[in-house]
Design an enzyme around this catalytic site. Structure first.
Site, mmCIF file in Angstrom:
data_model
loop_
_atom_site.group_PDB
_atom_site.id
_atom_site.type_symbol
_atom_site.label_atom_id
_atom_site.label_comp_id
_atom_site.label_asym_id
_atom_site.label_seq_id
_atom_site.Cartn_x
_atom_site.Cartn_y
_atom_site.Cartn_z
ATOM 1 N N ASP A 196 75.280 -71.067 7.685
ATOM 2 C CA ASP A 196 74.863 -70.516 6.395
ATOM 3 C C ASP A 196 75.899 -69.545 5.834
ATOM 4 O O ASP A 196 75.926 -68.363 6.169
ATOM 5 C CB ASP A 196 73.510 -69.826 6.573
ATOM 6 N N SER B 258 74.463 -66.396 3.892
ATOM 7 C CA SER B 258 73.981 -65.298 4.728
ATOM 8 C C SER B 258 75.135 -64.526 5.355
ATOM 9 O O SER B 258 75.134 -63.288 5.385
ATOM 10 C CB SER B 258 73.054 -65.825 5.823
ATOM 11 N N TYR C 214 63.133 -68.137 -0.345
ATOM 12 C CA TYR C 214 63.685 -67.464 -1.517
ATOM 13 C C TYR C 214 62.569 -66.841 -2.346
ATOM 14 O O TYR C 214 61.406 -67.233 -2.244
ATOM 15 C CB TYR C 214 64.463 -68.465 -2.395
ATOM 16 N N ARG D 79 67.592 -73.355 4.573
ATOM 17 C CA ARG D 79 67.221 -72.187 5.372
ATOM 18 C C ARG D 79 66.312 -72.644 6.516
ATOM 19 O O ARG D 79 65.095 -72.462 6.483
ATOM 20 C CB ARG D 79 66.506 -71.166 4.487
ATOM 21 N N GLN E 227 71.255 -71.911 10.707
ATOM 22 C CA GLN E 227 71.603 -70.499 10.524
ATOM 23 C C GLN E 227 73.080 -70.226 10.803
ATOM 24 O O GLN E 227 73.715 -69.425 10.113
ATOM 25 C CB GLN E 227 70.731 -69.623 11.426
#
Length: 369
Positions: A121, A124, A221, A113, A118
């Site tokens: 990912d 996500s 997390y 993360r 991003q």
């Protein structure tokens, strides 16, 4: 699908000499063989033909083993590179079997993360769609409308939705429920989520003590909370949940069974006709009454345990997953030689590389094998 006609073109431009796709693989996601062929892909009769032709294999799910009824591991060969979600932290047998095959394997669920990653990912991108779809599922099973409605026959009160777990899926669920006109509340053990919840127009519900203020890992997390905190939070939630029409649970802890958030006693206090959508059902569930892939009714409450929410939005889920993979592999392709170059000093590679040339190399797994 792990590739779309759009990403096939971009992979070709990146230097891939040949993109091989199993016939009919994209039909359920509205991507036809003709569209892939026009983009430059070669269409082959089956998965075995596709795997045999490939140096690099993209997959949506982990390779199945003989015990699963289909032996996809048998299709892989020594020296191939596999890029796929593997559930590596909880599938020790699969990791060992892949190592024995002599492959190099990346576990896409372990993408760190960090800002640079991003766009890669997969968790996500898929959670975003799943959070949206979870609210639509709840609306489908709910016997009332979501928004307040003024009619000649009288006013219909708005529904109340409670989102448990405010990650990517939870935030999208909040936004979607709000757009549908529900009064939304949400809870999470991570203090940073309070502002996010409020920015979407929802009310934040949590026991905000000292433990709560430190309840987030460096990777963003949720931490495992103490039994004392869990008891206090459960009491608060139990009181709040009595007034809710819709409950959507999204809480997962990487590598562990999903925490129980909605007990059977809580379900018993909910209003008849209420709906729970347990998005964590694949990892044991946030509600012990949920059943994988089923809708059950317990104590007058409908409990939905969706098996694979992103697949219900297959076209968009494929588009996002395929772009994630394209963005993941692009930095590894040498600009001059067009060959795959695995830099084990790179933070993204280090976080996701589980097996290299048949050797388990991920630091979280080397102690287990």
């Amino acid at each position: 699908m792990a590739a779309t006609p759009e990403t096939v073109k971009k992979l070709k431009a990146l230097g891939a000499e040949e993109i091989v796709i199993e016939t009919g693989a994209g039909v359920a996601a509205a991507y036809t063989d003709e569209a892939y062929a026009e983009a430059g892909a070669m269409i082959v009769p089956d998965a075995a033909s596709a795997a045999a032709a490939a140096d690099i294999v993209f997959k949506i799910q982990r390779p199945m083993q003989a015990a699963d009824g289909i032996d996809e591991l048998a299709l892989l060969r020594q020296g191939q590179v596999l890029m796929s979600p593997l559930g590596a932290l909880t599938n020790a047998d699969l990791v060992s079997a892949l190592a024995a095959k002599g492959v190099t394997a990346f576990a896409l669920e372990l993408i760190p993360r960090i800002t640079r990653a991003q766009s890669m990912d997969i968790l996500s991108s898929q959670a975003n769609l799943a959070g949206y779809k979870a609210v639509l599922l709840a609306a489908n099973h709910f016997g009332r409308i979501f928004p307040q409605m003024m009619t000649p026959g009288g006013t219909l009160a708005p529904s109340r939705a409670f989102i448990m777990g405010v990650g990517v899926a939870g935030l999208q669920a909040i936004a979607t429920a709000r757009r549908l006109g529900s009064i939304v509340t949400a809870t999470d053990v991570r203090p940073a989520t309070k502002e996010q919840v409020q920015s979407l127009g929802a009310k934040f519900v949590a026991v905000e003590d000292d433990e709560f203020k430190a309840a987030e890992t460096a990777g963003g997390y949720a931490k495992q909370m103490s039994p004392e905190y869990q008891a206090k939070q459960a009491a608060l939630v139990a009181d709040h949940i009595k007034t809710q029409d819709i409950v959507i649970t999204t809480a997962l802890i990487p590598g562990r069974k999903a925490p129980v958030l909605v007990s059977e006693d809580m379900v018993k206090t909910m209003k008849p006709g209420s709906v729970i959508v347990d998005m964590a059902v694949e990892q044991g569930g946030n509600c012990p009454l949920s059943e994988f892939g089923k809708v059950v009714e317990k104590h007058g409450v409908k409990i939905v345990g969706p098996a694979n929410l992103p697949s219900e939005l297959a076209t968009d889920a494929s588009a996002l997953f395929a772009r994630n993979l394209l963005n993941f592999i692009t930095p590894m392709v040498d600009k001059q030689t067009k060959a795959l170059k695995i830099d084990t000093n790179d933070e993204v590679v280090k976080g996701t590389l589980v097996i290299q040339n048949g050797q388990v190399v991920h630091p979280s797994l080397t102690s287990q094998t």
